[in-house]
Design a protein around this motif. Structure first.
Motif, PDB file in Angstrom:
ATOM      1  N   VAL A 145       0.926  -1.126   0.138  1.00  0.00           N
ATOM      2  CA  VAL A 145       0.092  -0.031   0.140  1.00  0.00           C
ATOM      3  C   VAL A 145       0.983   1.214  -0.027  1.00  0.00           C
ATOM      4  O   VAL A 145       1.750   1.439   0.959  1.00  0.00           O
ATOM      5  CB  VAL A 145      -0.949   0.000   1.423  1.00  0.00           C
ATOM      6  N   GLY A 146       0.707   1.902  -1.174  1.00  0.00           N
ATOM      7  CA  GLY A 146       1.805   3.134  -1.234  1.00  0.00           C
ATOM      8  C   GLY A 146       1.186   4.315  -1.441  1.00  0.00           C
ATOM      9  O   GLY A 146      -0.131   4.507  -1.576  1.00  0.00           O
ATOM     10  N   THR A 147       2.029   5.341  -2.257  1.00  0.00           N
ATOM     11  CA  THR A 147       1.321   6.336  -2.824  1.00  0.00           C
ATOM     12  C   THR A 147       1.966   6.826  -4.228  1.00  0.00           C
ATOM     13  O   THR A 147       1.886   7.891  -4.749  1.00  0.00           O
ATOM     14  CB  THR A 147       1.914   7.588  -1.812  1.00  0.00           C
ATOM     15  N   ASP A 148       2.241   5.862  -5.033  1.00  0.00           N
ATOM     16  CA  ASP A 148       2.936   5.832  -6.277  1.00  0.00           C
ATOM     17  C   ASP A 148       1.963   6.392  -7.430  1.00  0.00           C
ATOM     18  O   ASP A 148       2.430   6.879  -8.306  1.00  0.00           O
ATOM     19  CB  ASP A 148       3.577   4.771  -6.851  1.00  0.00           C
ATOM     20  N   GLN A 149       0.720   6.356  -7.152  1.00  0.00           N
ATOM     21  CA  GLN A 149      -0.234   7.011  -8.246  1.00  0.00           C
ATOM     22  C   GLN A 149       0.156   8.535  -8.211  1.00  0.00           C
ATOM     23  O   GLN A 149      -0.209   9.434  -9.237  1.00  0.00           O
ATOM     24  CB  GLN A 149      -1.549   6.907  -7.920  1.00  0.00           C
ATOM     25  N   LEU A 150       0.604   9.356  -7.234  1.00  0.00           N
ATOM     26  CA  LEU A 150       0.913  10.699  -7.172  1.00  0.00           C
ATOM     27  C   LEU A 150       2.087  11.285  -8.157  1.00  0.00           C
ATOM     28  O   LEU A 150       1.972  12.004  -8.344  1.00  0.00           O
ATOM     29  CB  LEU A 150       1.492  11.115  -5.858  1.00  0.00           C
ATOM     30  N   GLY A 151       2.867  10.208  -8.445  1.00  0.00           N
ATOM     31  CA  GLY A 151       4.019  10.597  -9.682  1.00  0.00           C
ATOM     32  C   GLY A 151       5.007  11.506  -8.551  1.00  0.00           C
ATOM     33  O   GLY A 151       5.041  11.553  -7.358  1.00  0.00           O
ATOM     34  N   ALA A 152       5.913  11.957  -9.537  1.00  0.00           N
ATOM     35  CA  ALA A 152       7.027  12.904  -8.758  1.00  0.00           C
ATOM     36  C   ALA A 152       6.957  13.996  -8.364  1.00  0.00           C
ATOM     37  O   ALA A 152       5.546  14.512  -8.741  1.00  0.00           O
ATOM     38  CB  ALA A 152       8.104  12.755  -9.858  1.00  0.00           C
ATOM     39  N   GLY A 153       7.585  14.752  -7.684  1.00  0.00           N
ATOM     40  CA  GLY A 153       7.339  16.038  -7.045  1.00  0.00           C
ATOM     41  C   GLY A 153       6.801  15.940  -5.688  1.00  0.00           C
ATOM     42  O   GLY A 153       6.649  15.011  -5.156  1.00  0.00           O
ATOM     43  N   VAL A 154       6.584  17.102  -5.006  1.00  0.00           N
ATOM     44  CA  VAL A 154       6.088  17.479  -3.807  1.00  0.00           C
ATOM     45  C   VAL A 154       4.803  17.708  -3.637  1.00  0.00           C
ATOM     46  O   VAL A 154       4.146  18.568  -4.388  1.00  0.00           O
ATOM     47  CB  VAL A 154       7.028  18.556  -3.281  1.00  0.00           C
ATOM     48  N   HIS A 155       4.295  16.944  -2.777  1.00  0.00           N
ATOM     49  CA  HIS A 155       2.615  17.111  -2.716  1.00  0.00           C
ATOM     50  C   HIS A 155       2.426  17.034  -1.260  1.00  0.00           C
ATOM     51  O   HIS A 155       2.872  17.084  -0.231  1.00  0.00           O
ATOM     52  CB  HIS A 155       2.080  15.571  -3.015  1.00  0.00           C
ATOM     53  N   PRO A 156       1.184  17.892  -1.037  1.00  0.00           N
ATOM     54  CA  PRO A 156       0.684  18.208   0.502  1.00  0.00           C
ATOM     55  C   PRO A 156       0.531  16.902   0.972  1.00  0.00           C
ATOM     56  O   PRO A 156       0.151  15.850   0.614  1.00  0.00           O
ATOM     57  CB  PRO A 156      -0.754  18.945   0.167  1.00  0.00           C
ATOM     58  N   LEU A 157       0.544  17.035   2.420  1.00  0.00           N
ATOM     59  CA  LEU A 157       0.463  15.772   3.211  1.00  0.00           C
ATOM     60  C   LEU A 157      -0.916  15.268   2.976  1.00  0.00           C
ATOM     61  O   LEU A 157      -1.179  13.918   3.009  1.00  0.00           O
ATOM     62  CB  LEU A 157       0.753  16.053   4.740  1.00  0.00           C
ATOM     63  N   ALA A 163      -3.909   9.315  -1.211  1.00  0.00           N
ATOM     64  CA  ALA A 163      -3.228   8.375  -1.892  1.00  0.00           C
ATOM     65  C   ALA A 163      -3.072   6.792  -1.126  1.00  0.00           C
ATOM     66  O   ALA A 163      -3.433   5.954  -1.816  1.00  0.00           O
ATOM     67  CB  ALA A 163      -1.764   8.681  -2.724  1.00  0.00           C
ATOM     68  N   TYR A 164      -2.441   6.938  -0.107  1.00  0.00           N
ATOM     69  CA  TYR A 164      -2.359   5.909   0.865  1.00  0.00           C
ATOM     70  C   TYR A 164      -3.818   5.187   1.119  1.00  0.00           C
ATOM     71  O   TYR A 164      -4.042   3.944   0.893  1.00  0.00           O
ATOM     72  CB  TYR A 164      -1.913   6.138   2.213  1.00  0.00           C
ATOM     73  N   GLU A 165      -4.821   6.112   1.416  1.00  0.00           N
ATOM     74  CA  GLU A 165      -6.155   5.489   1.576  1.00  0.00           C
ATOM     75  C   GLU A 165      -6.753   5.174   0.340  1.00  0.00           C
ATOM     76  O   GLU A 165      -7.576   3.876   0.636  1.00  0.00           O
ATOM     77  CB  GLU A 165      -6.996   7.024   1.988  1.00  0.00           C
ATOM     78  N   GLU A 166      -6.260   5.428  -0.726  1.00  0.00           N
ATOM     79  CA  GLU A 166      -7.064   4.895  -1.963  1.00  0.00           C
ATOM     80  C   GLU A 166      -6.289   3.174  -2.014  1.00  0.00           C
ATOM     81  O   GLU A 166      -7.208   2.269  -2.251  1.00  0.00           O
ATOM     82  CB  GLU A 166      -6.698   5.871  -3.166  1.00  0.00           C
ATOM     83  N   GLN A 167      -5.049   3.175  -1.875  1.00  0.00           N
ATOM     84  CA  GLN A 167      -4.470   1.915  -1.893  1.00  0.00           C
ATOM     85  C   GLN A 167      -4.870   1.000  -0.716  1.00  0.00           C
ATOM     86  O   GLN A 167      -4.919  -0.392  -0.922  1.00  0.00           O
ATOM     87  CB  GLN A 167      -3.031   2.076  -2.075  1.00  0.00           C
ATOM     88  N   LEU A 168      -4.964   1.599   0.538  1.00  0.00           N
ATOM     89  CA  LEU A 168      -5.375   0.846   1.608  1.00  0.00           C
ATOM     90  C   LEU A 168      -6.873   0.461   1.436  1.00  0.00           C
ATOM     91  O   LEU A 168      -7.101  -0.950   1.853  1.00  0.00           O
ATOM     92  CB  LEU A 168      -5.276   1.707   2.827  1.00  0.00           C
TER      93      LEU A 168
END
Length: 414
Positions: A145-157, A163-168
């Motif tokens: 369960v990760g956050t890799d759908q966000l892609g590169a760059g800096v994102h807000p917490l 993103a984590y919640e979607e994969q969870l």
């Protein structure tokens, strides 16, 4: 056919004669003294466009057959982890399909195996609330369960949490145990350990079952340098211990991949009762899994995908209390593991796929993202020699035939 071929060595060629004895094949029941996950790779579709940057095209037949192979050896599967090229060729749409397909085929086991807690080895691991965290039957699969759908760059917490919640939610949907993977996006966004606490506290409170945390060292992914909010591993360990202690009812264990046995042992001793430490140390796994008589590690290892028959035989010996056989089976696999995971460590996936190809688990030596180019022919030749010595070339004739053809294509008169 002759079990010899000409291999690169020190800028020249040597005639190499295979001498290893393949480990006997068979089926195994899951180990009872330890929990053991093999982190599985994906097989690239040889007819797909798996060039760098292209969406992953997966050979589903052989990818799923490889998981059946691992299950038949008594191993559980850690799915969609870094071994499956998360963040190195496997995109989120392909990851979602991989998780759904693998979870649909996963067999069940009666949980409670593994000798209890990774911290103390006591039977019947329990959470802080006293609830038995190992009751009934569960699938023999855990999913990243990760956050890799966000892609590169800096994102807000908040975006990282979403993103984590979607994969969870996907892990919950398919009934698999979640592994909260170390996140590049979180590492980029966090300004202190408090930010990590905010994210993990939120996620742990939402999971319907105890999760496995994931501490992946920067040798596996340089973008994770300073994870948990500090460049000091000792300070990071303090953060991890406090986080687990305050969320113990929601944590099954933590997977630690630092390639430092002393750091793992020190952390293992500090974990609350009932919390497992899953070793991800592909250099020192035999001693860490065996333990010191008071504490031991369970296993969640990429190398287990490459040495699966040996891992199954060693764990069976450990169950039987036969430490001599345990050590004899595992000992020759360690030089192979150190070769596969040598620097740059993140290219270890190439060695995993290489051995799967040599052993007939996939039709070609290709990888999503073109990662088969991550290791040189001399490196693969050394891997081949060590795999032979470890007895994990299960069909030596096939392995020789396949590697000879690869060497010829690469310009080597094998």
């Amino acid at each position: 056919m002759s079990l010899s071929l000409r291999l690169p060595l020190d800028g020249g060629l040597e005639t190499y004669q295979l001498t290893g004895t393949p480990i006997a094949q068979g089926t195994y029941e899951p180990a009872t003294s330890r929990l053991a996950f093999a982190a599985a790779h994906v097989v690239a579709d040889p007819l797909g466009d798996n060039s760098p940057g292209a969406p992953a095209a997966i050979d589903w037949e052989h990818t799923l057959a490889f998981r059946q192979h691992l299950w038949s050896l008594g191993l559980s599967v850690a799915e969609a982890m870094d071994t499956a090229q998360r963040g190195m060729g496997l995109d989120w749409p392909a990851t979602k399909e991989l998780i759904r397909r693998s979870a649909a085929e996963a067999p069940t086991r009666v949980s409670g195996a593994g000798g209890g807690s990774g911290a103390g080895g006591a039977s019947g691991a329990r959470g802080a609330d006293g609830a038995d965290r190992a009751s009934g039957a569960e699938k023999r699969i855990a999913v990243g369960v990760g956050t890799d759908q966000l892609g590169a760059g800096v994102h807000p917490l908040d975006a990282v949490i979403a993103a984590y919640e979607e994969q969870l939610a996907l892990a919950e949907e398919v009934g698999a145990q979640p592994i909260l993977m170390a996140s590049r996006a979180l590492c980029a966004a966090a300004s202190s350990s408090d930010d990590y606490r905010k994210v993990y506290d939120r996620l742990l409170s939402q999971s319907s079952r105890p999760v496995i945390l994931h501490w992946l060292g920067s040798m596996f992914d340089p973008a994770l340098d300073g994870y948990w909010g500090s460049d000091s591993l000792d300070t990071s360990a303090d953060v991890v211990v406090d986080l687990i202690a305050e969320n113990a009812a929601h944590v099954d264990g933590i997977k630690v991949s630092l390639l430092d046995a002393s750091k793992e042992i020190a952390l293992r001793k500090r974990l609350p009762e009932g919390i497992r430490l899953y070793t991800g140390d592909d250099f020192n796994y035999p001693e860490l899994i065996q333990g010191d008589g008071e504490h031991h590690s369970d296993a969640l290892l990429g190398i287990f995908a490459a040495i699966a028959p040996a891992a199954a035989a060693a764990l069976k010996a450990l169950d039987d209390g036969d430490l001599t056989t345990y050590e004899q089976v595992f000992a020759p696999t360690v030089p192979l593991a150190r070769q596969i995971f040598s620097g740059p460590t993140y290219y270890y996936k190439t060695g995993i796929a290489f051995l799967a190809w040599l052993n007939g688990h996939q039709p070609g030596f290709g990888m999503v993202g073109g990662l088969q180019t991550g290791r040189s022919l001399p490196h693969l030749a050394d891997t081949f020699r060590l795999a032979d010595a470890a007895g994990v070339l299960t069909s030596p004739e096939l392995a020789v035939d396949r590697f000879r053809k690869l060497l010829i294509v690469g310009g080597v008169d094998a």
